[in-house]
Design an enzyme around this catalytic site. Sequence first.
Site, mmCIF file in Angstrom:
data_model
loop_
_atom_site.group_PDB
_atom_site.id
_atom_site.type_symbol
_atom_site.label_atom_id
_atom_site.label_comp_id
_atom_site.label_asym_id
_atom_site.label_seq_id
_atom_site.Cartn_x
_atom_site.Cartn_y
_atom_site.Cartn_z
ATOM 1 N N SER A 28 -8.261 -48.073 -2.895
ATOM 2 C CA SER A 28 -7.395 -49.268 -2.953
ATOM 3 C C SER A 28 -7.189 -49.710 -4.398
ATOM 4 O O SER A 28 -6.068 -50.035 -4.811
ATOM 5 C CB SER A 28 -8.035 -50.415 -2.173
ATOM 6 O OG SER A 28 -8.114 -50.100 -0.811
ATOM 7 N N ARG A 32 -3.687 -49.646 -6.949
ATOM 8 C CA ARG A 32 -3.230 -50.894 -7.564
ATOM 9 C C ARG A 32 -3.258 -50.811 -9.087
ATOM 10 O O ARG A 32 -2.399 -51.389 -9.757
ATOM 11 C CB ARG A 32 -4.081 -52.062 -7.058
ATOM 12 C CG ARG A 32 -3.763 -52.428 -5.589
ATOM 13 C CD ARG A 32 -4.922 -53.165 -4.948
ATOM 14 N NE ARG A 32 -4.628 -53.693 -3.626
ATOM 15 C CZ ARG A 32 -4.645 -53.005 -2.483
ATOM 16 N NH1 ARG A 32 -4.936 -51.715 -2.495
ATOM 17 N NH2 ARG A 32 -4.388 -53.587 -1.339
ATOM 18 N N GLY A 100 -0.550 -44.633 3.447
ATOM 19 C CA GLY A 100 0.066 -45.886 3.885
ATOM 20 C C GLY A 100 0.041 -46.927 2.784
ATOM 21 O O GLY A 100 1.001 -47.673 2.583
ATOM 22 N N ARG A 128 3.748 -43.747 11.230
ATOM 23 C CA ARG A 128 3.117 -45.074 11.123
ATOM 24 C C ARG A 128 4.164 -46.185 11.009
ATOM 25 O O ARG A 128 5.231 -45.985 10.455
ATOM 26 C CB ARG A 128 2.135 -45.085 9.946
ATOM 27 C CG ARG A 128 1.010 -44.095 10.164
ATOM 28 C CD ARG A 128 0.028 -44.071 9.043
ATOM 29 N NE ARG A 128 -0.712 -45.320 8.939
ATOM 30 C CZ ARG A 128 -1.571 -45.582 7.969
ATOM 31 N NH1 ARG A 128 -1.788 -44.685 7.012
ATOM 32 N NH2 ARG A 128 -2.207 -46.726 7.933
ATOM 33 N N SER A 173 -3.536 -57.470 7.477
ATOM 34 C CA SER A 173 -3.234 -56.265 6.700
ATOM 35 C C SER A 173 -3.101 -56.568 5.222
ATOM 36 O O SER A 173 -2.209 -57.298 4.797
ATOM 37 C CB SER A 173 -1.934 -55.623 7.207
ATOM 38 O OG SER A 173 -1.507 -54.646 6.271
ATOM 39 N N ASP A 325 -11.747 -49.506 7.893
ATOM 40 C CA ASP A 325 -11.749 -48.053 7.702
ATOM 41 C C ASP A 325 -13.084 -47.415 8.098
ATOM 42 O O ASP A 325 -13.233 -46.191 8.036
ATOM 43 C CB ASP A 325 -11.437 -47.717 6.237
ATOM 44 C CG ASP A 325 -9.996 -48.071 5.883
ATOM 45 O OD1 ASP A 325 -9.156 -48.148 6.808
ATOM 46 O OD2 ASP A 325 -9.713 -48.297 4.697
ATOM 47 N N LYS A 352 -3.665 -46.389 12.054
ATOM 48 C CA LYS A 352 -4.155 -45.816 10.788
ATOM 49 C C LYS A 352 -3.608 -44.389 10.624
ATOM 50 O O LYS A 352 -2.629 -44.036 11.244
ATOM 51 C CB LYS A 352 -5.687 -45.861 10.772
ATOM 52 C CG LYS A 352 -6.233 -47.280 10.739
ATOM 53 C CD LYS A 352 -5.805 -47.987 9.472
ATOM 54 C CE LYS A 352 -6.183 -49.447 9.495
ATOM 55 N NZ LYS A 352 -5.623 -50.194 8.371
ATOM 56 N N ARG A 356 -6.810 -44.038 15.479
ATOM 57 C CA ARG A 356 -8.246 -43.774 15.277
ATOM 58 C C ARG A 356 -9.089 -44.127 16.479
ATOM 59 O O ARG A 356 -10.138 -43.512 16.681
ATOM 60 C CB ARG A 356 -8.756 -44.550 14.051
ATOM 61 C CG ARG A 356 -8.504 -43.810 12.789
ATOM 62 C CD ARG A 356 -9.282 -44.355 11.613
ATOM 63 N NE ARG A 356 -8.862 -43.588 10.451
ATOM 64 C CZ ARG A 356 -8.751 -44.065 9.229
ATOM 65 N NH1 ARG A 356 -9.047 -45.333 8.987
ATOM 66 N NH2 ARG A 356 -8.368 -43.294 8.250
ATOM 67 N N ARG A 402 -10.802 -39.562 7.621
ATOM 68 C CA ARG A 402 -12.026 -40.265 8.020
ATOM 69 C C ARG A 402 -12.564 -39.770 9.365
ATOM 70 O O ARG A 402 -13.766 -39.826 9.620
ATOM 71 C CB ARG A 402 -11.800 -41.773 8.040
ATOM 72 C CG ARG A 402 -11.445 -42.327 6.663
ATOM 73 C CD ARG A 402 -11.662 -43.805 6.546
ATOM 74 N NE ARG A 402 -10.834 -44.358 5.488
ATOM 75 C CZ ARG A 402 -11.087 -44.261 4.184
ATOM 76 N NH1 ARG A 402 -12.173 -43.647 3.755
ATOM 77 N NH2 ARG A 402 -10.260 -44.786 3.293
#
Length: 447
Positions: A28, A32, A100, A128, A173, A325, A352, A356, A402
């Site tokens: 993440s 960014r 995503g 998605r 989200s 997650d 996801k 999932r 994952r």
Amino acid sequence: MSDDAKSPLTSRHSTGLTGRIRVPGDKSISHRALMLGALTVGETVIEGLLEAEDVLATAAAMQALGAQVARDETGQWRVHGVGVGGFSQPSSPLDFGNSGTGVRLCMGLIATTPIEAVLTGDASLRKRPMGRVVLPLEQMGARFTSSEGGRLPATVTGAQRGIPITYTLPVASAQVKSAILLAALNTPGETTVIEAVPTRDHTERMLQAFGADIATQPEGNGRRITVRGYKELTPQPITVPADPSSAAFPLVAALITEGSHIVLENVMLNPTRTGLVQTLVEMGGDVQIHNERSAGGEPVGDIEVRSSRLKGVSVPPERAASMIDEYPILAIAAACAEGRTEMKGLDELKVKESDRLAAIVAGLAANGVPHEVGDNWLVVEGSGPGDRPRGGGLVETHMDHRIAMAFLTLGLAAREPVVVDDGRMIATSFPSFMSLMRGLGATIAEA
Ligand code: S3P
């Protein structure tokens, strides 16, 4: 990715995992860092960037939008930005692969810049939902032409002049929140996002550090975040701490295998990301945090883990955002615990990299782990201290990294080896997973 090129992996019973490791940088924060770097005038130096497929796709997108992105050495990158509102029109579609976060945050970046771009991704990303981001960004003046059901590929036409909005998130989200906050940077006046439960706040922290006009206030159990647009951002050096969502796999592996003792160094411990650690401690896991400090505006620490007798717990729905997650790997810890582990409030798990909830349930079933599932909940019946999960299953990963890593972790504790049908997607978030796990003593190999 074609099916015939699938790369199955097998994990087998392992004991005595030992060592000190540093898992790669937080995904993440890495996305960014590249994006905010691209929005500043001047040079942003990033240390510890996650060099995984998802993040590399974002780096390429920033370059296609006009920023200069250069890699100096492993994990060390430099971004020369174009300034807020300075992106240029890309000459070809931006491909975000499996990510995503990459595509949704980028939609926010483009939404209030007067350019047009085509955004796409791999087969998993194209399934998605994008409507959750498109809706508020259209209110801010962007136009979208997307494929059926609001899916990718989509063409985004940014607004000539953004429209400030106040938006209450209908789903918990961080991607939707972040897309709006990024769009707000090139929008006049104040844009406000209200979230009912706090989601990961890396965008807010980083915007603050880069000098954006941003304020966060508590509101009910959640937060109200306001950005005032048209403020120049100032480059800041960024050190990316280790990703707690990657650390989760060796962490649980050490808990559920006998005679294990490992240390995970420099893991980000932002409270919006520590739901799994909290849950594992409640389950009786011997998980200790040392050397707590702050790095790059985020709390970090070293996590020491020893094999433990886990017991089932009830995980409340309000914790879901802080461990969204981590449910695949929590399900594996639960499979090895004594008693039932209840997980509630799992709606978001279904959208996801795969559905999932369905993928976890199918994997548990294939490996003889008793469970019950509902529309948005899961109960896993653990094998208890006197036994181990059966294992022996072939797990379909559905292009989900994952799911692959979670079920390979199950194989380390199960009675029979566990095979996952395809390990390629692990490279989207944790390319060194196999080597780090093997270094600790885990038996994982090409099937
Ligand atoms: C992320 C937010 C979460 C998470 C994803 C990364 C982010 O997604 O599942 O892996 O970096 O903002 P949602 O915002 O869809 O919950």
